[in-house]
Enzyme design. Structure first.
Site, PDB file in Angstrom:
ATOM      1  N   ASP A 103       0.889  -1.151   0.000  1.00 44.81           N
ATOM      2  CA  ASP A 103       0.000   0.000   0.000  1.00 44.81           C
ATOM      3  C   ASP A 103       0.944   1.222   0.000  1.00 44.81           C
ATOM      4  OD1 ASP A 103      -2.398   1.594   0.506  1.00 44.81           O
ATOM      5  OD2 ASP A 103      -1.505   1.898   2.486  1.00 44.81           O
ATOM      6  N   ASP A 130       0.063   5.100   0.885  1.00 46.75           N
ATOM      7  CA  ASP A 130      -0.111   6.107   1.938  1.00 46.75           C
ATOM      8  C   ASP A 130      -0.006   5.457   3.324  1.00 46.75           C
ATOM      9  OD1 ASP A 130      -0.746   8.433   0.266  1.00 46.75           O
ATOM     10  OD2 ASP A 130      -2.573   7.346  -0.239  1.00 46.75           O
TER      11      ASP A 130
HETATM   12  C1  BG6 Z   1      -5.568   6.273   0.596  1.00 41.43           C
HETATM   13  C2  BG6 Z   1      -5.377   7.121   1.829  1.00 41.43           C
HETATM   14  O1  BG6 Z   1      -4.392   5.573   0.308  1.00 41.43           O
HETATM   15  O2  BG6 Z   1      -5.891   7.099  -0.538  1.00 41.43           O
HETATM   16  C3  BG6 Z   1      -6.603   7.979   2.050  1.00 41.43           C
HETATM   17  O3  BG6 Z   1      -5.153   6.276   2.945  1.00 41.43           O
HETATM   18  C4  BG6 Z   1      -6.907   8.801   0.795  1.00 41.43           C
HETATM   19  O4  BG6 Z   1      -6.382   8.812   3.150  1.00 41.43           O
HETATM   20  C5  BG6 Z   1      -7.083   7.859  -0.383  1.00 41.43           C
HETATM   21  O5  BG6 Z   1      -8.097   9.553   0.972  1.00 41.43           O
HETATM   22  C6  BG6 Z   1      -7.410   8.564  -1.686  1.00 41.43           C
HETATM   23  O6  BG6 Z   1      -6.334   9.334  -2.110  1.00 41.43           O
HETATM   24  P1  BG6 Z   1      -6.401  10.364  -3.327  1.00 41.43           P
HETATM   25  O7  BG6 Z   1      -4.939  10.670  -3.566  1.00 41.43           O
HETATM   26  O8  BG6 Z   1      -7.035   9.666  -4.493  1.00 41.43           O
HETATM   27  O9  BG6 Z   1      -7.192  11.532  -2.879  1.00 41.43           O
HETATM   28 MG    MG Z   2      -2.443   3.266   3.564  1.00 44.49          MG
END
Ligand code: BG6
Ligand code: MG
Length: 233
Positions: free
Chosen positions: A25, A27
């Site tokens: 993963d 984030d």
């Molecule tokens: C996830 C995060 O990986 O991605 C979330 O944990 C985030 O916090 C989600 O909202 C969506 O990300 P993005 O970059 O498409 O806004």
């Molecule tokens: Mg994550």
């Protein structure tokens, strides 16, 4: 692995089969974008008068951008056009952070762990809920270390469905049982377990305790620890 990681770890039983793929993963695993997401959601919430704080942000970990906003709205209904505008604005704020990112934003231990994984001939994937996954991986300077990058927009169902992890394994030409997933979100751990992969949960047990192995993070972890835990038993 360092002793603090050992002390805080726990293991659940899983079948012992050789590992050929590592799926990350993004984030909260490779980089601490969780803070950037928090600050951008907080900015939007303040502008729109939506109640929000750090604790509420924790519940959004792993959720898609849209699901995050719907959770923040807590049942309050808005026209689709307004929702779309808010999502775009949130992402515009987030992209301001993305533009500042460099390899300095890799979480501790990630660079050396990736080096070990590559040296062991293991295939690598990033499977994220983020639409920004490609840009962030590029900014972090690790695109060359990752064989395939995918996100929940490439599949039918978001995490906690197994789709994004199964898609990543397919892209790598591997079976689910060949793969180990590194995840920091409850919904991601659930998704990886549903994909029948081996799962390392990164973070507190209250959040990732369902994983086969729970560790604080990748810092201090060696690929040999992972194979010893899941294979050489
Ligand atoms: C996830 C995060 O990986 O991605 C979330 O944990 C985030 O916090 C989600 O909202 C969506 O990300 P993005 O970059 O498409 O806004
Ligand atoms: Mg994550």
């Amino acid at each position: 692995m360092n002793s603090s990681a050992s002390v805080m770890s726990s293991t659940r039983s899983v079948p012992s089969v050789a590992l050929r793929g590592a799926i990350f993963d993004m984030d909260g695993v490779l980089t601490d974008t969780i803070e950037f997401h928090y600050q951008t959601w907080q900015r939007l919430a303040d502008e729109e008068g939506i109640p929000f704080d750090r604790q509420a942000n924790e519940a959004l970990r792993g959720l898609s951008r849209r699901d995050s906003l719907l959770r923040m709205l807590d049942g309050r209904r808005l026209p689709e056009e307004t929702i779309q505008t808010l999502l775009d604005r949130k992402n515009q704020y987030f992209r301001e952070f993305v533009e500042t990112m460099t390899s300095e934003h890799l979480l501790p231990g990630v660079r050396s762990f990736l080096d070990e994984v590559r040296a062991a001939g293991i295939k690598t994937a990033v499977a994220s809920a983020s639409q920004n996954v490609y840009a962030v991986i590029e900014q972090l300077g690790i695109a060359e270390d990752i064989d395939t990058i995918t996100n929940v927009y490439c599949v039918d169902r978001p995490k906690p469905a197994p789709d994004v992890f199964l898609h990543a394994a397919e892209q790598l030409g591997l079976s689910p049982q060949d793969c180990v997933v590194f995840e920091d979100a409850e919904s991601g751990v659930e998704a990886a377990l549903a994909a029948k992969m081996r799962v390392v949960g990164l973070g507190p047990a209250e959040r990732v305790g369902a994983a086969h192995w729970v560790l604080p993070g990748l810092d201090g972890l060696h690929w040999s620890d992972v194979t010893a835990k899941f294979v050489d038993r």
